[in-house]
Design a protein around this motif. Structure first.
Motif, PDB file in Angstrom:
ATOM      1  N   ASP A 193       0.833  -1.206   0.000  1.00  0.00           N
ATOM      2  CA  ASP A 193       0.000   0.000   0.000  1.00  0.00           C
ATOM      3  C   ASP A 193       0.869   1.258   0.000  1.00  0.00           C
ATOM      4  O   ASP A 193       0.663   2.170  -0.802  1.00  0.00           O
ATOM      5  N   ASP A 194       1.868   1.294   0.894  1.00  0.00           N
ATOM      6  CA  ASP A 194       2.752   2.463   0.962  1.00  0.00           C
ATOM      7  C   ASP A 194       3.563   2.605  -0.321  1.00  0.00           C
ATOM      8  O   ASP A 194       3.694   3.710  -0.858  1.00  0.00           O
ATOM      9  N   THR A 199       1.881  12.839 -16.251  1.00  0.00           N
ATOM     10  CA  THR A 199       2.358  12.637 -14.881  1.00  0.00           C
ATOM     11  C   THR A 199       1.584  11.547 -14.137  1.00  0.00           C
ATOM     12  O   THR A 199       1.964  11.169 -13.033  1.00  0.00           O
ATOM     13  N   GLU A 200       0.504  11.041 -14.744  1.00  0.00           N
ATOM     14  CA  GLU A 200      -0.334  10.073 -14.035  1.00  0.00           C
ATOM     15  C   GLU A 200       0.327   8.696 -14.004  1.00  0.00           C
ATOM     16  O   GLU A 200       0.934   8.258 -14.972  1.00  0.00           O
ATOM     17  N   TRP A 201       0.157   7.992 -12.895  1.00  0.00           N
ATOM     18  CA  TRP A 201       0.692   6.638 -12.707  1.00  0.00           C
ATOM     19  C   TRP A 201      -0.204   5.928 -11.720  1.00  0.00           C
ATOM     20  O   TRP A 201      -0.626   6.551 -10.743  1.00  0.00           O
ATOM     21  N   PRO A 202      -0.505   4.641 -11.896  1.00  0.00           N
ATOM     22  CA  PRO A 202      -0.028   3.732 -12.937  1.00  0.00           C
ATOM     23  C   PRO A 202      -0.926   3.666 -14.166  1.00  0.00           C
ATOM     24  O   PRO A 202      -0.713   2.816 -15.025  1.00  0.00           O
ATOM     25  N   LEU A 203      -1.914   4.568 -14.255  1.00  0.00           N
ATOM     26  CA  LEU A 203      -2.865   4.528 -15.363  1.00  0.00           C
ATOM     27  C   LEU A 203      -3.268   5.953 -15.714  1.00  0.00           C
ATOM     28  O   LEU A 203      -3.614   6.738 -14.837  1.00  0.00           O
ATOM     29  N   ILE A 204      -3.209   6.282 -16.998  1.00  0.00           N
ATOM     30  CA  ILE A 204      -3.688   7.576 -17.459  1.00  0.00           C
ATOM     31  C   ILE A 204      -5.217   7.499 -17.546  1.00  0.00           C
ATOM     32  O   ILE A 204      -5.744   6.637 -18.249  1.00  0.00           O
ATOM     33  N   ARG A 215       5.118  11.178 -10.622  1.00  0.00           N
ATOM     34  CA  ARG A 215       4.742  12.549 -10.949  1.00  0.00           C
ATOM     35  C   ARG A 215       5.963  13.457 -10.934  1.00  0.00           C
ATOM     36  O   ARG A 215       6.178  14.252 -11.855  1.00  0.00           O
ATOM     37  N   GLN A 216       6.785  13.325  -9.895  1.00  0.00           N
ATOM     38  CA  GLN A 216       7.991  14.147  -9.797  1.00  0.00           C
ATOM     39  C   GLN A 216       8.941  13.875 -10.966  1.00  0.00           C
ATOM     40  O   GLN A 216       9.527  14.807 -11.543  1.00  0.00           O
ATOM     41  N   GLN A 241       5.067   5.508  -5.232  1.00  0.00           N
ATOM     42  CA  GLN A 241       5.360   5.520  -6.664  1.00  0.00           C
ATOM     43  C   GLN A 241       4.476   6.518  -7.421  1.00  0.00           C
ATOM     44  O   GLN A 241       4.907   7.097  -8.417  1.00  0.00           O
ATOM     45  N   ILE A 242       3.249   6.710  -6.963  1.00  0.00           N
ATOM     46  CA  ILE A 242       2.395   7.737  -7.584  1.00  0.00           C
ATOM     47  C   ILE A 242       3.094   9.094  -7.496  1.00  0.00           C
ATOM     48  O   ILE A 242       3.167   9.836  -8.479  1.00  0.00           O
TER      49      ILE A 242
END
Length: 244
Positions: free
Chosen positions: A194-195, A230-235, A205-206, A200-201
């Motif tokens: 979860d963390d 910048t979206e992760w893991p899905l646009i 983005r960074q 990673q999100i």
């Protein structure tokens, strides 16, 4: 408690007709389960994408339009089976390991919508946990010089790659790289899924914002900044656009 990387991992990789997540199509795919003290299990597919495979893409993965038409299965069937295989892994608590995950997961999402298949995100909801070796590597070794493609990471982390740009080889190699990073970095290896997913999100983005800033400052590449997502893991899917 067993560390996440010592459990079962669900590797995932696609080879496609190109790099536009909204319009390009799946050519080959692999979903592999490995680790956790059990034998590796993999499923691979070749699809007839329904469009021409550009020569540049064929040079990467080796599949021509003629071969895909002759040997590939209907794209809708491949997408449905691939989504089902990944959903089973996710609902069993396995993280999906994918190099540059936002590309592969977004392509799969758009293909599902294109062919009337329930998208993976709609099936698994908030249970999806993703591990992206590309994002992890940039986070733990930000200033290392050189490339960051899968082949580069395999060299950096001393991972065998048995045939780059075949979906099954790449999926297994991504799992091995993720395992290496987690076993070397206590913060990554000791995190909960979860963390790690939430980190990673933010990291993705960074990293994307940094790339866009680099493009803006580089003569001749300024316009490239507009295409960085910048979206992760899905646009996220924009209703009414792109999946035709």
């Amino acid at each position: 408690m067993t560390a996440w990387f010592e459990g079962r991992l669900a590797g995932f990789d696609l080879e496609t007709t190109g790099v536009n997540v909204e319009t390009d199509r799946i050519v080959t795919a692999c979903a592999v389960q490995c680790g956790g003290g059990h034998p590796t299990q993999s499923a691979t597919w070749m699809a007839d994408p329904g469009i021409e495979i550009p020569e540049e893409a064929s040079k990467v993965h080796g599949i021509t339009t003629e071969q895909a038409r002759a040997e590939g299965r209907p794209a809708a069937e491949v997408v449905e089976q691939l989504v089902a295989a990944l959903a089973e892994c996710v609902l069993a608590g396995q993280p999906v390991v994918a190099m540059n995950a936002s590309f592969d997961l977004t392509i799969l999402d758009r293909e599902a919508r294109r062919h009337g298949v329930q998208p993976l995100a709609d099936i698994v909801g908030g249970d999806l946990r993703v591990v992206d070796p590309r994002v992890l590597d940039k986070a733990v070794d930000k200033f290392r010089r050189g490339g960051r493609k899968l082949e580069d990471l395999c060299r950096t982390y001393d991972v065998r790659l048995d045939g780059a740009h075949s979906a099954d080889a790449d999926a297994i190699a991504a799992c091995r790289v993720a395992w290496r990073i987690a076993s070397k970095d206590p913060r990554i290896g000791g995190a909960s899924l979860d963390d790690l997913h939430q980190w990673q999100i933010a990291w993705a983005r960074q990293q994307a914002e940094s790339l866009a800033d680099y493009f803006r400052r580089t003569p001749g590449k300024e316009s490239w900044a507009d295409g960085v997502r910048t979206e992760w893991p899905l646009i996220p899917h924009q209703s009414g656009g792109g999946a035709a």
